[in-house]
Design an enzyme around this catalytic site. Structure first.
Site, short mmCIF file in Angstrom:
data_model
loop_
_atom_site.label_atom_id
_atom_site.label_comp_id
_atom_site.label_asym_id
_atom_site.label_seq_id
_atom_site.Cartn_x
_atom_site.Cartn_y
_atom_site.Cartn_z
N PHE A 111 5.16 5.47 -13.16
CA PHE A 111 3.70 5.57 -13.24
C PHE A 111 3.20 6.61 -12.23
CE2 PHE A 111 2.25 3.34 -9.34
CZ PHE A 111 3.43 2.75 -8.93
N HIS A 154 10.70 4.42 -2.44
CA HIS A 154 9.98 3.86 -1.30
C HIS A 154 9.73 2.35 -1.51
CE1 HIS A 154 7.50 5.21 -4.53
NE2 HIS A 154 6.37 4.78 -4.03
N ASP A 214 0.87 -1.17 0.00
CA ASP A 214 0.00 0.00 0.00
C ASP A 214 0.90 1.21 0.00
OD1 ASP A 214 -2.95 0.60 0.00
OD2 ASP A 214 -2.18 2.07 1.44
N SER A 215 0.66 2.09 -0.95
CA SER A 215 1.61 3.19 -1.11
C SER A 215 0.88 4.47 -1.48
CB SER A 215 2.64 2.82 -2.18
OG SER A 215 2.02 2.23 -3.30
N TYR A 235 2.29 9.39 -9.91
CA TYR A 235 2.78 10.74 -9.66
C TYR A 235 4.25 10.94 -10.05
CZ TYR A 235 -1.48 11.09 -6.83
OH TYR A 235 -2.79 11.10 -6.41
N ASP A 236 4.89 9.92 -10.62
CA ASP A 236 6.32 10.01 -10.93
C ASP A 236 6.70 11.24 -11.77
OD1 ASP A 236 7.05 7.82 -9.43
OD2 ASP A 236 7.05 6.42 -11.10
#
Ligand code: ITT
Length: 199
Positions: free
Chosen positions: A152, A180, A67-68, A154-155
């Site tokens: 992908f 992360h 979960d990120s 918000y990168d």
């Protein structure tokens, strides 16, 4: 070993498979399952543990969940645990990443404090009473405009001052080394190795 991965996000699977090379990651779909999970937790950790436990309950075999999301202190922590559906309001379907990124840039217009960090909370469940959680972060800033095509989500907006580039502008291998998810994944890899004899 074979590990079921509790996600519908193919980018996460790709990134994780590149890190956990010696393991075979299977999506629920690969395993012939129809898995979805409503995230009701109030933290990345709760949602990661919840997703992993629910898939373990259904599948009865080792499960990994990720979960990120993106946290922006100047927006009181938004989008946070709502990163995947940010800006979608009551829409049935989440916005596509470019629209979501435009929405976020609109929210941050005129803001000078652009600090942000990504969080990845990863849970390995081996049985209902035997599980391991790792949580890692990546610090950066929100750029004024998107750039780059790698990665992908918000990168393209996530600027790394030490590189002078966004995450979407660095090679995927490099993202996996510093991100992360990359950091959490490397710790999970070491953990899996140390657990080898006991699984
Ligand atoms: P699953 O729940 O099925 O795993 P999801 O995409 O809905 O897939 P999350 O609830 O963990 O997953 O939401 C994570 C969102 O945070 C993801 O959709 C992206 O918008 C963002 N995100 C997470 N990691 C990212 C990364 O490495 N780069 C860019 N955006 C990221």
């Amino acid at each position: 070993m074979e590990i079921l991965i509790a996600t519908q996000n193919s980018h996460k699977v790709e990134e994780l498979q590149a890190i956990l090379r010696e393991h075979k990651l299977l999506t629920p779909r690969d395993a012939g399952m129809d898995f979805s999970f409503e995230e009701k937790g109030t933290s990345f950790l709760e949602n990661s543990l919840g997703k992993a436990m629910e898939l373990f309950r259904q599948a009865g075999r080792p499960v990994l969940a990720d979960d990120s999301g993106l946290v922006i202190p100047a927006l009181n922590g938004e989008p946070g645990i709502y990163s995947a559906r940010y800006g979608s309001g009551d829409l049935e379907k989440n916005l596509e990443a470019p629209e979501r990124n435009r929405y976020l840039l609109g929210k941050m217009e005129g803001m000078t404090n652009r600090e942000a960090f990504f969080v990845c909370s990863m849970t390995l469940v081996l049985s209902s009473e035997r599980f391991f959680i790792v949580q890692e972060t990546l610090n950066g800033e929100i750029a004024e405009q998107p750039s780059g095509t790698h990665g992908f989500g918000y990168d393209p907006l996530f600027f790394l001052p030490e590189y002078g580039k966004t995450v979407a502008e660095i090679p995927e291998k490099e993202k996996n080394r510093i991100s992360h998810r990359g950091r959490a994944g490397l710790r999970m890899k070491a953990l899996l190795k140390s657990l080898e004899e006991t699984i």
